[in-house]
Design a protein around this motif. Structure first.
Motif, mmCIF file in Angstrom:
data_model
loop_
_atom_site.group_PDB
_atom_site.id
_atom_site.type_symbol
_atom_site.label_atom_id
_atom_site.label_comp_id
_atom_site.label_asym_id
_atom_site.label_seq_id
_atom_site.Cartn_x
_atom_site.Cartn_y
_atom_site.Cartn_z
ATOM 1 N N MET A 1 3.312 19.833 5.446
ATOM 2 C CA MET A 1 3.183 19.065 4.214
ATOM 3 C C MET A 1 1.760 18.568 4.005
ATOM 4 N N GLY A 2 1.049 18.275 5.063
ATOM 5 C CA GLY A 2 -0.301 17.770 4.944
ATOM 6 C C GLY A 2 -0.333 16.273 4.704
ATOM 7 N N THR A 3 -1.532 15.774 4.477
ATOM 8 C CA THR A 3 -1.723 14.340 4.266
ATOM 9 C C THR A 3 -1.502 13.977 2.796
ATOM 10 N N ILE A 4 -0.903 12.810 2.585
ATOM 11 C CA ILE A 4 -0.794 12.254 1.239
ATOM 12 C C ILE A 4 -1.898 11.211 1.102
ATOM 13 N N SER A 5 -2.829 11.461 0.182
ATOM 14 C CA SER A 5 -3.947 10.538 -0.026
ATOM 15 C C SER A 5 -3.659 9.650 -1.234
ATOM 16 N N ILE A 6 -3.746 8.339 -1.011
ATOM 17 C CA ILE A 6 -3.470 7.371 -2.068
ATOM 18 C C ILE A 6 -4.772 6.649 -2.412
ATOM 19 N N ILE A 7 -5.208 6.829 -3.648
ATOM 20 C CA ILE A 7 -6.485 6.287 -4.082
ATOM 21 C C ILE A 7 -6.236 5.124 -5.044
ATOM 22 N N GLY A 8 -6.652 3.949 -4.646
ATOM 23 C CA GLY A 8 -6.378 2.750 -5.434
ATOM 24 C C GLY A 8 -5.049 2.146 -5.013
ATOM 25 N N LEU A 9 -5.050 0.859 -4.731
ATOM 26 C CA LEU A 9 -3.836 0.205 -4.241
ATOM 27 C C LEU A 9 -3.270 -0.746 -5.290
ATOM 28 N N GLY A 10 -2.896 -0.167 -6.432
ATOM 29 C CA GLY A 10 -2.144 -0.921 -7.431
ATOM 30 C C GLY A 10 -0.719 -1.116 -6.959
ATOM 31 N N ASN A 11 0.083 -1.807 -7.746
ATOM 32 C CA ASN A 11 1.458 -2.115 -7.343
ATOM 33 C C ASN A 11 2.298 -0.862 -7.116
ATOM 34 N N PHE A 12 2.120 0.138 -7.977
ATOM 35 C CA PHE A 12 2.872 1.385 -7.838
ATOM 36 C C PHE A 12 2.520 2.082 -6.528
ATOM 37 N N ALA A 13 1.220 2.176 -6.229
ATOM 38 C CA ALA A 13 0.767 2.835 -5.004
ATOM 39 C C ALA A 13 1.272 2.106 -3.763
ATOM 40 N N CYS A 14 1.253 0.788 -3.805
ATOM 41 C CA CYS A 14 1.713 0.002 -2.650
ATOM 42 C C CYS A 14 3.197 0.225 -2.399
ATOM 43 N N ARG A 15 3.962 0.345 -3.466
ATOM 44 C CA ARG A 15 5.392 0.628 -3.315
ATOM 45 C C ARG A 15 5.611 2.015 -2.702
ATOM 46 N N ILE A 16 4.795 2.976 -3.123
ATOM 47 C CA ILE A 16 4.879 4.328 -2.554
ATOM 48 C C ILE A 16 4.597 4.296 -1.054
ATOM 49 N N ILE A 17 3.588 3.533 -0.651
ATOM 50 C CA ILE A 17 3.258 3.427 0.780
ATOM 51 C C ILE A 17 4.444 2.886 1.565
ATOM 52 N N ASP A 18 5.066 1.828 1.050
ATOM 53 C CA ASP A 18 6.228 1.244 1.727
ATOM 54 C C ASP A 18 7.358 2.257 1.868
ATOM 55 N N GLU A 19 7.606 3.017 0.809
ATOM 56 C CA GLU A 19 8.694 4.002 0.841
ATOM 57 C C GLU A 19 8.372 5.146 1.808
ATOM 58 N N LEU A 20 7.137 5.624 1.784
ATOM 59 C CA LEU A 20 6.744 6.712 2.691
ATOM 60 C C LEU A 20 6.780 6.257 4.145
ATOM 61 N N TYR A 21 6.382 5.025 4.382
ATOM 62 C CA TYR A 21 6.373 4.486 5.743
ATOM 63 C C TYR A 21 7.780 4.468 6.318
ATOM 64 N N ASP A 22 8.763 4.154 5.490
ATOM 65 C CA ASP A 22 10.159 4.118 5.947
ATOM 66 C C ASP A 22 10.660 5.500 6.338
ATOM 67 N N LEU A 23 10.049 6.562 5.785
ATOM 68 C CA LEU A 23 10.465 7.922 6.137
ATOM 69 C C LEU A 23 10.017 8.307 7.543
ATOM 70 N N ASN A 24 8.942 7.681 8.006
ATOM 71 C CA ASN A 24 8.520 7.802 9.408
ATOM 72 C C ASN A 24 7.980 9.169 9.801
ATOM 73 N N ASN A 25 7.767 10.050 8.863
ATOM 74 C CA ASN A 25 7.270 11.384 9.237
ATOM 75 C C ASN A 25 6.176 11.872 8.291
ATOM 76 N N THR A 26 5.479 10.930 7.667
ATOM 77 C CA THR A 26 4.469 11.280 6.674
ATOM 78 C C THR A 26 3.113 10.715 7.058
ATOM 79 N N GLU A 27 2.079 11.548 6.993
ATOM 80 C CA GLU A 27 0.720 11.088 7.266
ATOM 81 C C GLU A 27 0.071 10.642 5.961
ATOM 82 N N ILE A 28 -0.394 9.402 5.949
ATOM 83 C CA ILE A 28 -0.914 8.806 4.723
ATOM 84 C C ILE A 28 -2.356 8.351 4.926
ATOM 85 N N PHE A 29 -3.173 8.638 3.932
ATOM 86 C CA PHE A 29 -4.541 8.116 3.877
ATOM 87 C C PHE A 29 -4.652 7.243 2.634
ATOM 88 N N ILE A 30 -5.285 6.062 2.775
ATOM 89 C CA ILE A 30 -5.459 5.184 1.617
ATOM 90 C C ILE A 30 -6.933 4.819 1.434
#
Length: 248
Positions: A1-30
């Motif tokens: 799947m590769g890395t998911i890069s999140i640029i800008g930490l608005g409310n929507f992006a922060c919610r995405i980070i929380d949801e991805l973190y709960d999946l426990n198998n995703t590499e995230i860059f912010i």
């Protein structure tokens, strides 16, 4: 799947980070220039960068090479930075770029510079509420693409007692039945056979085009009129409550 890069930490992006973190198998860059926000999410991601993301050279240097998906959320009133960042990411060859936007006009520009999907939270919520208010047979829906929807609808009285096969559900309504709720509030269960029995008032999860779903839920006009009137009344009461709450 590769890395998911999140640029800008608005409310929507922060919610995405929380949801991805709960999946426990995703590499995230912010990345964001706000150190406090970065520190808040540092433990939930693989890597991060504190930088001015509209600096093209810096952004291109810091984004992981294996980025497969990018999410851009620059917060409110940051239209130009969102457009620039989207353009930079597109130039980098990132295939899937999801951008949060505040309006239709901005959405068109974002698509022109490389966004593959534009999220319009206010518009999406308004469309969802409107659809729910104006139909007694629609309980929820998910926009999968510009034309394709998944929706939770109610079985028509005319189909009660029939099976999917005998009701010619797919041929007649052009909808695919995926799952059902045995009773309101119950869990969804998969429909595995064309011999599945339809019961009046039963909820079905169906997939099809927007026009086909609207045609299916729009035929019970008498019931819709009563339910719509009730729902609109409840909505007006809710609006008045919110207005009073905001004034106080």
């Amino acid at each position: 799947m590769g890395t998911i890069s999140i640029i800008g930490l608005g409310n929507f992006a922060c919610r995405i980070i929380d949801e991805l973190y709960d999946l426990n198998n995703t590499e995230i860059f912010i990345a964001d220039r706000n150190r406090q926000k970065i520190e808040q999410y540092r433990d939930k991601v693989k890597d991060c960068g504190i930088l001015d993301v509209i600096n093209e050279d810096v952004l291109k240097r810091i984004i992981p090479n294996d980025t497969s998906h990018a999410i851009v959320d620059m917060g409110h009133d940051n239209v130009e930075p969102a457009i620039l960042v989207t353009h930079y990411l597109h130039d980098m060859g990132i295939e899937n770029i999801i951008v949060k936007s505040q309006g239709d006009a901005n959405a068109e520009i974002l698509k022109l510079v490389g966004a593959t999907q534009v999220i319009l939270p206010d518009l999406d919520a308004a469309q969802r509420v409107t659809q729910m208010l104006t139909s007694s047979s629609l309980f929820d829906f998910l926009q999968v693409s510009s034309l394709f929807l998944m929706a939770e609808v109610k079985v028509k009285n005319e189909d009660s007692g029939k099976t999917l096969l005998s009701a010619e559900f797919r041929k007649k309504y052009k909808l695919n039945v995926i799952a059902y709720r045995p009773f309101e509030g119950g869990e969804l269960s998969l429909v595995r056979s064309p011999d599945f029995a339809l019961i009046a008032g039963q909820h079905l999860l169906v997939a099809g085009t927007e026009s086909d779903i609207k045609e299916y839920i729009g035929t019970n006009t008498e019931a819709n009129a009563v339910a719509t009137k009730t729902k609109k009344l409840k909505f007006r009461v809710f609006e008045k409550f919110m207005q009073h709450k905001n004034k106080s």
